[in-house]
Design a protein around this motif. Structure first.
Motif, PDB file in Angstrom:
ATOM      1  N   ARG A   2      28.176  31.082-138.819  1.00 31.55           N
ATOM      2  CA  ARG A   2      29.954  31.078-139.235  1.00 31.55           C
ATOM      3  C   ARG A   2      30.132  29.787-139.963  1.00 31.55           C
ATOM      4  N   SER A   3      30.541  29.998-141.236  1.00 35.98           N
ATOM      5  CA  SER A   3      31.033  28.946-141.839  1.00 35.98           C
ATOM      6  C   SER A   3      31.657  29.511-143.128  1.00 35.98           C
ATOM      7  N   ALA A  48      26.464  26.079-127.982  1.00 33.80           N
ATOM      8  CA  ALA A  48      27.531  26.874-127.840  1.00 33.80           C
ATOM      9  C   ALA A  48      27.897  27.061-126.053  1.00 33.80           C
ATOM     10  N   THR A  99      28.142  31.355-124.253  1.00 30.98           N
ATOM     11  CA  THR A  99      27.474  32.773-125.166  1.00 30.98           C
ATOM     12  C   THR A  99      26.026  32.503-125.248  1.00 30.98           C
ATOM     13  N   ASP A 126      25.357  28.980-132.215  1.00 30.62           N
ATOM     14  CA  ASP A 126      25.939  28.929-133.575  1.00 30.62           C
ATOM     15  C   ASP A 126      25.006  27.867-134.334  1.00 30.62           C
ATOM     16  N   GLU A 129      25.118  25.623-138.031  1.00 30.90           N
ATOM     17  CA  GLU A 129      26.139  25.290-139.200  1.00 30.90           C
ATOM     18  C   GLU A 129      25.214  25.096-140.188  1.00 30.90           C
ATOM     19  N   ARG A 148      31.942  43.352-138.228  1.00 31.33           N
ATOM     20  CA  ARG A 148      33.283  44.238-137.975  1.00 31.33           C
ATOM     21  C   ARG A 148      33.607  44.466-139.718  1.00 31.33           C
TER      22      ARG A 148
END
Lengths: 190, 844
Positions: free
Chosen positions: B523-524, B561, B564, B568, B570, B812
């Motif tokens: 995610r970024s 993280a 979870t 994650d 980066e 999604r």
């Protein structure tokens, strides 16, 4: 508004319709959570700032802009490092955008895009303050690029209205004189 | 590795043979006028020599066999040890699970005041591992109250100092194994006569049988040769010369010996000696059956002769010593090549068995290896017990052959017969026998070449019976073991474990079917991730997003993280260069460069930064190397050639272009399709024919072009019905199979279709998703297909039977779009998906 990404979709649609209509873009739909609204807008600003960064990359090099400055008043230190340091302007720009991307996507502070914690909303202000410096640097040092970019996207204008509307930055920090004379201001400055 | 010595040896002996023949021919010219090249003493010497040689060889084989048997025993012991450990751990797990269940039930009861569904308890599923070892019929156990569970747990906790027990049990197991060994080998012998005999059933008959069987091909060949060469003595001598023999020296003594043995009627049966090629051999053959009996019945006599022969050894002066050193010691050295030769197995069979053995070994290695000290302890036990157990394999050098027990007599006999008189031979023998001491080194080497040949053997011996169950172990053994472990009633506890399959090692028996799980979330990006590409070797990937950037991710640099399951990551670098969304990305086969195409009609070439770069390093303008300009509209697809640095791009301007990004005039070719083909949506090189490429158009047409001429050589038989909205038929992605002449196309109409590109015919069509299929990826071996769709799921397909192996809901929707791209890592077990929700996910 049925999906987690609906707010982003809404913002992007209104931008696509007319990027110059800043007020409409910044008008939230009814019942919109303000934290999410601010958050999604800030994401969109950072997203579009990549375009300015690409343009700056070609002209703003570490030799000419050794420091991140706007006016002579301040030298901005790059907060991406463990101890803030005086990065050249282009590095500051890149690092700030990268850092903002990481923070705004952080699972820790922004685990969801439908509800934002109050403590995380407070982070938005500092992101705004930092990314605004990119505008100011471009405005004061690479005016041609700034104008070209602003004419296409009206991003600085939208940003200024945005932070003013939601009180994300103190007024006297907004050093780019973009709203001084309302719409004509931009033209006369150019 | 010992080929050198062997050939040297042979040539040396051929030389001396030649002179020997000359002498013989001269001295006996008158006497044997008709057969000028042949002399009785020579033949006798030869026979004697050969006999000696074979004895030596046999000794070696026996040594080898002992070595192998000991090794097998050791490995089995090791395996048992592992199994014990495993069982112990399983036991612990099961007890903990049981306690957990009880606690849950208690909690449930306290909270809701009702009994937890008993079915949960009764669902005691026996996993493969324990099925064999634990006694069934323990349903009563499943109903024990939590008190009893506690009790059991306490009992278990008392056992925490289990390690000593385990070690004890291990050694006792090894002893058991050795005790059982003869049993097994006997039965094995029945199955396969060419198998090595059991340790204690060593006797000459089986031995000769074995050798006879092993050497059958060469033997019969020799016999044929024998008949033929009756007429041509010369040929006989040629044949003789081709074998390593020495008839030069000690004719007198050899003769005497030969006569002795004749008188004793104990001439060694030479049935398996392929080098006997005279009338005398026929005599020997005539005597064969008798000799067999004799050998069986009169071991003592044989022994006498043997000893005589061995005493003869030292007497037979220098020449013989030389011969011996050539013969015997050489033999030792070339034992492995001999071994292969003598076993008469084809190289393929050998390699096959070796492979099998290795695989077996590997499998064993996948079990957790015990500590070295534990191994040594077991080793010690092994040697002890082998001593105790009547020296089943005669592992220990024995210098008093004539007093040894009948069971080991023949072996020690042959052992001393040739080896003890020459010091070097002896030492080698000892060395060979000191295998127990060598075990550590053997293990340390893995499988050294020497052991490899043994491995052939071992493979045959141990796994020839084709069963994976312990060779020596049996059910009652396991029960013994369980009791010795003090399992008691615990043995009955088998609490069902939902996650059993996760550690069920025996499941690997079946074809390994991997289940992919999301591990990394990337995610970024601020907006949808349009494409991604893996580095060819490193766990590194690059994503292209609508937020105008590409990001480089190193999966080894994760952000911890909390709570979870997925980690994650980066980004370590952000590529900024496109003015507008980046739509596609691909990486060169070397992993040094990547290329991206964007909405701004350009293709950018990037040098990949080091995968350990500091994300906040200063800007390096050298990262972007060049911009390929030529397209007049968005670049939607890229494909890079697997060997040369050529790049294909397809654009909304209706063209497909071929680029050589490194040269100045980088545009090599532009390919146009007909007007009604529409815009190219996806493009790929034909992997099995480097001179072609395939392009898919939004009109649902797919064309194959010749790269050189730019001509459309084939039009694929795609669905072309104009009845419905043509847009719903468009091809979103087309990929070529890495090896087969097959292309696979992802359709907007939820289908995936397969085409044979030699004929252009569709070979398979399937409705693959609930929504438009947007992307495809084939694993590097071409066995699996990965597809992504706007129905938010990625699906993994078995290429063979076109069935869905796994479905993962991954992203999604945004603007009714969900998944934009999927990818396989070219060399590591990673798959990845990129979605409109600004995330990329990596599955392992």
């Amino acid at each position: 508004m049925d999906s987690t990404l609906a707010v982003q979709q809404f913002i992007q649609q209104t931008i696509r319709k007319d990027p110059s209509n800043v007020d409409e873009i910044l008008t939230p739909p009814e019942g919109q959570d303000e934290g999410v609204w601010k958050y999604e807008h800030l994401r969109q600003f950072c997203l579009e700032l990549n375009g300015l960064a690409v343009k700056l990359q070609n002209e703003c090099n570490p030799e000419t802009c050794t420091q991140m400055t706007a006016t002579e008043q301040w030298i901005f230190l790059c907060a991406a490092h463990k101890t803030p340091k005086e990065c050249p302007a282009i590095d500051y720009t890149r690092h700030t955008l990268d850092g903002a991307a990481c923070l705004l996507n952080s699972n820790k502070y922004f685990p969801s895009r439908v509800s934002i914690k109050e403590s995380s909303v407070a982070k938005l202000g500092s992101v705004c303050r930092r990314v605004y410096r990119i505008f100011s640097h471009a405005y004061f040092h690479h005016r041609a690029i700034f104008d070209e970019f602003e004419n296409d996207t009206f991003l600085c204008r939208r940003f200024t209205v945005f932070v003013t509307k939601y009180n994300l930055m103190p007024k006297d920090n907004l050093i780019v004189p973009i709203l001084g004379d309302e719409t004509s201001m931009n033209e006369s400055e150019a | 590795m010992d080929d050198g010595p062997v050939t040297q040896n042979t040539s040396g002996q051929i030389g001396s043979l030649g002179t020997g023949v000359g002498i013989v021919a001269k001295t006996n010219q008158d006497e044997y006028n008709q057969r000028p090249h042949y002399s009785i003493p020579g033949i006798l010497h030869f026979i004697q020599h050969e006999w000696g040689r074979f004895e030596t060889e046999r000794t070696q084989w026996e040594v080898e066999r002992a070595e192998l048997q000991a090794r097998i025993a050791f490995l089995q012991g090791e395996r048992k040890g592992q199994e014990n450990l495993k069982n112990d751990l399983i036991r612990r797990i099961k007890m903990l699970e049981y306690a957990l269940k009880q606690e849950r039930a208690k909690f449930h009861k306290l909270k809701y005041g009702t009994e937890l569904n008993v079915a949960d308890f009764k669902g005691t599923v026996y996993d493969d591992l324990t099925k064999d070892e634990f006694v069934d019929g323990d349903l009563s156990n499943s109903n024990v109250s939590w008190k009893q569970g506690r009790q059991l747990l306490r009992q278990y906790l008392q056992e925490i100092g289990y390690t000593d027990t385990v070690i004890d049990v291990r050694s006792s197991r090894v002893r058991n194994l050795l005790g059982l060994a003869p049993h097994l080998t006997e039965s094995d012998e029945k199955k396969n006569t060419s198998l090595v005999n059991g340790e204690q059933s060593l006797n000459r008959v089986t031995d000769t049988q074995r050798r006879g069987a092993g050497k059958k091909p060469t033997n019969s060949a020799a016999e044929n040769a024998l008949r033929e060469t009756e007429a041509s003595v010369l040929a006989t001598f040629d044949f003789l010369a081709s074998e390593n023999i020495d008839i030069e020296d000690d004719e007198e003594e050899n003769l005497r010996f030969a006569f002795d043995s004749d008188e004793n009627g104990e001439e060694r049966n030479m049935e398996d000696n392929k080098r006997i090629i005279s009338q005398q051999k026929i005599i020997a053959k005539n005597n064969k059956t008798e000799r067999m009996d004799d050998l069986m019945m009169e071991d003592a006599e044989t022994e006498e002769v043997l000893s005589e022969f061995s005493f003869l050894g030292p007497e037979s002066a220098n020449g013989s010593r030389e011969a011996r050193s050539l013969g015997d010691i050489g033999e030792w050295e070339k034992s492995e090549s001999d071994c292969e030769e003598e076993w008469g197995t084809s190289p393929q069979a050998i390699s096959k068995m070796m492979e099998e053995f290795r695989r077996e070994r590997n499998r064993k290695d996948t079990f957790q290896r015990p500590k070295r000290s534990a191994l040594q302890a077991m080793l010690a036990t092994l040697s002890n017990s082998s001593n105790e157990e009547n020296r089943p394999s005669s592992v220990v050098p024995d210098n008093s052959p004539f007093t040894s027990s009948p069971s080991s007599m023949s072996q020690s006999q042959s052992g001393t017969g040739f080896s003890c008189d020459t010091p070097s031979g002896d030492s080698r023998f000892g060395e060979g026998l000191g295998l127990l001491a060598n075990f550590d080194s053997l293990l340390g080497f893995g499988i050294p070449p020497e052991v490899n040949t043994n491995g052939v053997h071992g493979g045959n011996l141990t796994f020839g019976s084709g069963s994976r169950c312990p060779l020596l172990g049996s059910k009652c053994d396991d029960e013994n073991m369980d009791t010795s472990l003090g399992l008691g009633e615990l043995a009955g506890i088998t609490v069902s474990n939902e996650a059993e399959s996760c550690y069920d090692i025996s499941a690997s028996k079946e074809a390994f079917r991997k289940t992919w799980n999301a591990k990394y979330t990337l995610r970024s990006h601020f907006d949808g991730v349009r494409a991604l590409a893996f580095h060819p070797e490193e766990p590194v990937l690059i994503t292209a997003s609508e937020d105008h950037t590409l990001k480089l991710w190193n999966l080894q640099k994760t952000v911890p993280a909390k709570k979870t399951a997925s980690l994650d990551v980066e980004p370590i670098y952000t590529f900024r260069g496109h003015c507008g969304a980046v739509l596609c990305v691909t990486m060169s086969a070397t992993g040094e460069q990547c290329f991206s195409g964007g909405l701004d009609s350009t293709i950018k070439c990037w040098n990949l930064p080091n995968s350990n770069i500091d994300p906040y390093d200063s800007y390096d303008p050298g990262v972007i190397t060049s911009t390929l300009k030529g397209h007049s509209d968005a670049v939607w697809g890229l494909s890079v050639h697997s060997s040369k640095l050529h790049l294909l791009s397809c654009s909304a301007d209706g063209t497909v272009r071929l680029w050589s990004p490194q040269v100045k005039a980088s545009l090599l070719h532009t390919y146009y399709a007909e007007k009604d083909d529409g815009q190219p949506a996806s493009v790929d090189f034909v992997r099995c024919d480097p001179a072609q490429m395939v392009a898919a158009y939004d009109s649902s047409n797919a064309l194959i072009f010749d790269l050189e001429t730019g001509k459309n050589v084939l039009r694929l038989d795609t669905i072309n019905s104009s009845s419905v909205n043509p847009l719903s038929k468009q091809i979103n992605r087309i990929v070529c199979h890495p090896t087969l002449p097959l292309v696979i196309a992802a359709y907007e109409d939820k289908n995936i279709r397969f085409f044979d590109i030699t004929t252009g015919k569709m070979v398979h069509s399937m409705v693959a998703h609930l929504d438009a299929v947007t992307c495809l990826a084939i694993d590097p071996n071409g066995l699996y297909l990965l597809s992504g769709s706007h129905d938010c799921s990625i699906r993994l397909w078995n290429m063979d039977n076109k069935t869905c192996v796994q479905e993962i809901t991954s992203h999604r929707k945004k603007f009714d779009e969900s998944i934009y791209d999927v990818a396989f890592h070219p060399s590591k077990p990673y798959i990845a998906s990129a979605g409109a929700d600004a995330l990329a996910k990596v599955f392992v």
